[in-house]
Design an enzyme around this catalytic site. Structure first.
Site, mmCIF file in Angstrom:
data_model
loop_
_atom_site.group_PDB
_atom_site.id
_atom_site.type_symbol
_atom_site.label_atom_id
_atom_site.label_comp_id
_atom_site.label_asym_id
_atom_site.label_seq_id
_atom_site.Cartn_x
_atom_site.Cartn_y
_atom_site.Cartn_z
ATOM 1 N N SER A 39 3.511 -1.497 2.707
ATOM 2 C CA SER A 39 4.863 -2.045 2.789
ATOM 3 C C SER A 39 4.988 -3.036 3.954
ATOM 4 O O SER A 39 4.293 -4.038 3.991
ATOM 5 C CB SER A 39 5.864 -0.892 2.907
ATOM 6 O OG SER A 39 7.166 -1.298 2.611
ATOM 7 N N ASP A 183 5.974 0.305 -3.913
ATOM 8 C CA ASP A 183 5.701 0.576 -2.498
ATOM 9 C C ASP A 183 4.668 1.684 -2.302
ATOM 10 O O ASP A 183 4.834 2.812 -2.776
ATOM 11 C CB ASP A 183 7.027 0.990 -1.842
ATOM 12 C CG ASP A 183 6.968 0.939 -0.328
ATOM 13 O OD1 ASP A 183 5.959 1.388 0.232
ATOM 14 O OD2 ASP A 183 7.936 0.454 0.282
#
Length: 289
Positions: A39, A183
């Site tokens: 991320s 993610d």
């Protein structure tokens, strides 16, 4: 110590602390062999691999913030103190107070448009292939269909970073090689195992969110997300056992989209790294596992 593989964890705004860590590594001429990020850790790590220094990464982010390129849910009248420990999905739910809007949002693939994060990534990163970077880099994402961790170490850099930062329910999944990716923090918040692919000792930077205090006014979704945070903490600690060193700057109070805390987060990361290097006393946590 031998030049380590960096494992940079996810955390939105809290990930700005990685910049301070990288700046201190540069200032003390400490080499690294590879960077693996999840991320925001992937975004910052990719920028460092492209720009070549922590100072350059910091300046590029300052420009991006000045241009207001980063996505966030609509502003709320609630004070930050009531939202400090909240999951991104919970923040969005609280801010979309009107029931009709909440119902609409919960029936869509994501709450924010993919174009918002795409514009930011395209500004922050050049259009290059991962394998052409001067330092070994990989971004970690998750296959939305299988739940498998996916290490992206080849192909378009921008696409890999977008996939690694596609917060489930908040940003749309990114398709790579027929897989719908989101993610990496879902299963690998701090990508220690993936960083081990460099066959080097792993230096992990943990910028995870604090659990915070429970309130009697919490809504049901708040309770759901709180228990998810508890589970994530247990998984995270297990993952960190594979790291040789773990640095945890004190940034856990910030939410994922507190972009105005940029300078504070960077300085906190730098302060933690200086303390780890024994240069000064500072508030930080370091585990030598």
């Amino acid at each position: 110590m031998r030049p380590p593989a960096l494992a940079l964890g996810g955390g939105g705004t809290r990930g700005f602390a990685h910049i301070g860590v990288l700046q201190e590594l540069d200032r003390h001429s400490l080499p690294i062999r590879s960077i693996t990020g999840t991320s925001m850790g992937a975004i910052v790590g990719a920028m460092y691999a492209c720009l070549g220094s922590g100072d350059a990464v910091r300046e590029k982010w300052r420009e991006a913030l000045a241009r207001d390129l980063l996505p966030s849910p609509p502003q709320s009248s609630r004070s930050r103190s009531t939202e400090v420990q909240e999951h991104p999905l919970l923040q969005a739910a609280r801010r979309f107070r009107n029931r009709l809007v909440v119902s609409f949002a919960l029936h869509q693939p994501s709450m924010l448009e993919g174009t918002s994060i795409a514009e930011a990534v395209e500004f922050l990163l050049p259009d290059v292939q991962i394998e052409d970077l001067p330092i070994r880099f990989s971004a970690v994402a998750v296959d939305l269909d299988t739940g498998e961790s996916v290490t992206l170490d080849a192909g378009p850099l921008r696409t890999a970073v977008k996939a690694s930062g596609a917060i489930p329910g908040v940003l749309p999944a990114v398709e790579i090689d027929g897989r719908q990716l989101v993610d990496g923090g879902v299963v690998s918040e701090i990508p220690v195992r993936e960083a081990h692919g460099a066959y080097r000792p792993v230096f992990a930077v943990d910028v995870s969110m604090d659990l915070g205090k429970r309130s009697d006014s919490d809504i049901a979704l708040n309770t759901m997300m709180r228990t998810q945070t508890m589970t994530a903490a247990i998984v995270r600690q297990d993952q960190l056992r594979g790291a040789r060193w773990v640095l945890k700057p004190e940034v856990g109070h910030a939410t994922w989209s507190d972009w105005d805390l940029f300078e504070e987060m960077v300085e906190t990361g730098a302060e933690a790294m200086r303390a780890w290097l024994g240069i000064l006393d500072a508030r930080y946590s370091i585990l030598d596992i």
